[in-house]
Design an enzyme around this catalytic site. Structure first.
Site, PDB file in Angstrom:
ATOM      1  N   ASP A   1       4.621   6.460  -8.428  1.00 53.25           N
ATOM      2  CA  ASP A   1       4.861   6.918  -7.056  1.00 53.25           C
ATOM      3  C   ASP A   1       6.330   6.735  -6.664  1.00 53.25           C
ATOM      4  O   ASP A   1       6.632   6.285  -5.559  1.00 53.25           O
ATOM      5  CB  ASP A   1       3.956   6.163  -6.076  1.00 53.25           C
ATOM      6  CG  ASP A   1       3.829   6.882  -4.734  1.00 53.25           C
ATOM      7  OD1 ASP A   1       4.024   8.110  -4.694  1.00 53.25           O
ATOM      8  OD2 ASP A   1       3.540   6.208  -3.723  1.00 53.25           O
TER       9      ASP A   1
ATOM     10  N   LYS B   1       4.489  -8.905   2.749  1.00 58.67           N
ATOM     11  CA  LYS B   1       3.507  -7.815   2.760  1.00 58.67           C
ATOM     12  C   LYS B   1       2.112  -8.405   2.930  1.00 58.67           C
ATOM     13  O   LYS B   1       1.717  -9.301   2.173  1.00 58.67           O
ATOM     14  CB  LYS B   1       3.600  -7.010   1.469  1.00 58.67           C
ATOM     15  CG  LYS B   1       2.771  -5.726   1.481  1.00 58.67           C
ATOM     16  CD  LYS B   1       3.153  -4.824   0.320  1.00 58.67           C
ATOM     17  CE  LYS B   1       2.465  -3.475   0.402  1.00 58.67           C
ATOM     18  NZ  LYS B   1       2.918  -2.554  -0.672  1.00 58.67           N
TER      19      LYS B   1
ATOM     20  N   SER C   1       4.496   0.141   7.920  1.00 57.46           N
ATOM     21  CA  SER C   1       3.047  -0.035   7.870  1.00 57.46           C
ATOM     22  C   SER C   1       2.422   1.175   7.213  1.00 57.46           C
ATOM     23  O   SER C   1       2.816   2.318   7.489  1.00 57.46           O
ATOM     24  CB  SER C   1       2.486  -0.217   9.280  1.00 57.46           C
ATOM     25  OG  SER C   1       1.100  -0.446   9.253  1.00 57.46           O
ATOM     26  N   GLY C   2       1.469   0.924   6.331  1.00 57.14           N
ATOM     27  CA  GLY C   2       0.755   2.000   5.660  1.00 57.14           C
ATOM     28  C   GLY C   2      -0.730   1.848   5.851  1.00 57.14           C
ATOM     29  O   GLY C   2      -1.195   1.058   6.669  1.00 57.14           O
TER      30      GLY C   2
ATOM     31  N   THR D   1       0.859  -4.014   5.883  1.00 56.59           N
ATOM     32  CA  THR D   1       2.044  -4.028   6.736  1.00 56.59           C
ATOM     33  C   THR D   1       3.083  -4.935   6.095  1.00 56.59           C
ATOM     34  O   THR D   1       2.743  -5.997   5.567  1.00 56.59           O
ATOM     35  CB  THR D   1       1.709  -4.540   8.146  1.00 56.59           C
ATOM     36  OG1 THR D   1       0.761  -3.652   8.748  1.00 56.59           O
ATOM     37  CG2 THR D   1       2.954  -4.603   9.027  1.00 56.59           C
ATOM     38  N   VAL D   2       4.344  -4.503   6.145  1.00 55.71           N
ATOM     39  CA  VAL D   2       5.434  -5.307   5.624  1.00 55.71           C
ATOM     40  C   VAL D   2       6.269  -5.804   6.798  1.00 55.71           C
ATOM     41  O   VAL D   2       6.676  -5.024   7.668  1.00 55.71           O
ATOM     42  CB  VAL D   2       6.328  -4.501   4.656  1.00 55.71           C
ATOM     43  CG1 VAL D   2       7.463  -5.377   4.128  1.00 55.71           C
ATOM     44  CG2 VAL D   2       5.500  -3.970   3.497  1.00 55.71           C
TER      45      VAL D   2
END
Length: 463
Positions: A133, A39, A18-19, A23-24
């Site tokens: 990234d 996702k 989770s970011g 959320t994945v």
């Protein structure tokens, strides 16, 4: 709100990560009869059209890449509440960050994995996409039934079309992996930005340490003397601050890494045990824990505050389970993807953990002045006993005291006059009244007057 049990036809099994924006989930596709990753955009961002567009752009860019070296997108849809989601290939072999949990990799393995990641970047570049990234947490491993591994690039949340990169107005990327031209808003970038990030990934796989700032990277042979000069030269060329002096593209870098991996001088095919067995107790306490930790984490800037009146900087690990607040001077860089408690002599595993400091490139050196905090959850074993056994032989022991507040109780052991000119505290905490929360190990390194330890411990939360 309770998480859904299904998204479309996919039965959700457990969260994979989770970011801030999404959320994945690991899910099962009954038609494919296979696991997939789903996702989903976070609820608190669903109303932001710019965030929604960026989320959908990631799915479109992944689909556009159309390469077996990049995570594949199978489907895209929308939840009843209007939040978009997309369904992706599931890579069950974990990430390069998880592979690093036991320390640096054998030389040939590290070179080969970096070369495969570079070929994934080349596939993106051929499709007109720059990732922006690339880091160990965004490089996935797909393990086939025969045990072979396939390297996949993932998380194109910051990716852009190469046609747009000359007009980018915002800095992007993660500290330690980000080239200088990507840190400046308005600076144009090209494929060589990803070459820099790939060099940082290779550097970390070989040394267990994230490179320092551009232009201040410690030559990797100082950290790992068994590396050949050609390996060091290849990495440092990728990490050149001046992109004109880097490898001209990801394919050229990959070719050189493959050549080095095949050469007899590629290095011994063994896993280094960090600095264990060669260091005294002070370094084991300060560095060995972090040799396992730093290799398995993400580097980001720690700039999260609760508000203008908040005292210090509030940080969290990648899972969001572990949070704490540190003084402003500490909160400049964050490594947030967890730790292996085995480094402290506890049962092995991957648990929530973070390191936050003013300069993470200096954290693993006990003689380098640094202000920061390490905190890690220990689900099993006796953290208190392990902390009682720690000894900093080059520091002056100043005693043990108890700590207690409404949430935690435990002990704090202190040393001053350490080789870096500062002090260190080692703390072991257990939840008041027992309960489901796990015990926590905390180390604080600091300089100057005052002691931030109690404030850090009082701010600690474990979900």
């Amino acid at each position: 709100m309770h998480p859904p049990e299904r998204i479309g036809r996919h039965r959700l099994e457990r969260p994979l990560g989770s970011g801030a924006f999404a959320t994945v989930w690991l899910a099962h596709d009954p038609q494919l009869q296979a696991p997939v990753a789903v996702k989903v955009l976070a609820e608190n961002w669903a109303h932001r059209l710019d965030v929604r567009d960026r989320f959908l752009s990631e799915a479109r860019l992944l689909r556009r890449a159309g390469s077996s070296r990049v995570v594949q997108v199978y489907d895209i849809g929308e939840l009843p509440d209007g939040r978009p989601y997309f369904v992706m290939e599931y890579a069950g072999g974990g990430t390069l960050a998880e592979l690093l949990a036991d320390g640096p990799l054998p030389v040939r393995e590290a070179l080969a994995l970096t070369a495969e990641a570079a070929r994934g970047a080349a596939a993106l570049h051929e499709a007109g996409i720059v990732h922006r990234d690339i880091k160990p947490t965004n490089v996935l491993l797909h393990t086939a039934p025969d045990g072979s591994r396939r390297v996949l690039l993932a998380d194109l949340g910051l990716a852009k079309s190469l046609a747009q990169t000359s007009v980018l107005t915002l800095a992007a990327g993660s500290a330690g992996y980000r080239p200088p031209e990507q840190a400046e808003p308005g600076a144009g970038i090209d494929e060589r930005a990803d070459v820099y990030s790939l060099g940082a990934v290779g550097y970390e796989l070989l040394t267990g340490t994230v490179p320092g700032p551009p232009g201040k990277v410690v030559p990797p042979r100082r950290l790992r003397p068994d590396l050949g000069e050609d390996v060091e030269r290849a990495l440092l060329r990728a990490l050149e601050p001046d992109r004109a002096r880097r490898w001209p593209g990801a394919p050229a870098f990959a070719d050189e890494l493959d050549r080095l991996a095949a050469a007899p001088s590629g290095g011994p095919a063994r896993r280094l045990d960090g600095l264990r067995g060669r260091l005294d107790a002070v370094t084991l306490a300060v560095a060995a824990v972090l040799a396992a930790t730093a290799a398995a984490v993400t580097v980001t800037m720690a700039l999260h505050r609760d508000g203008p009146a908040a005292d210090g900087v509030r940080v969290a690990d990648a899972t969001g389970r572990l949070t704490l607040r540190v003084p402003d001077a500490f909160g400049r860089q964050l490594r947030d993807s967890g730790w292996d408690p085995r480094a402290l002599g506890l049962p092995s595993g991957h648990q929530p953990g973070l390191v936050v400091a003013d300069d993470l490139s200096r954290w693993s050196d006990p003689k380098a002045a640094v202000d920061g905090v390490f905190a890690g959850v220990g689900a099993d074993g006796d953290v208190t006993a392990k902390v009682k056994a720690l000894a900093h032989s080059d520091c002056r022991y100043t005693g043990t005291r108890t700590f207690a507040d409404a949430r935690w109780r435990g002990l704090v052991r202190s040393w001053t006059g350490c080789p870096d000119g500062g002090s260190v505290t080692e703390s072991a905490l257990v939840p008041v009244g027992g309960g489901a929360r796990s015990q926590v190990y905390v180390q604080v390194r600091q300089h100057g007057g005052g002691d931030a330890t109690d404030g850090v411990l009082r701010s600690l939360r474990v979900a």
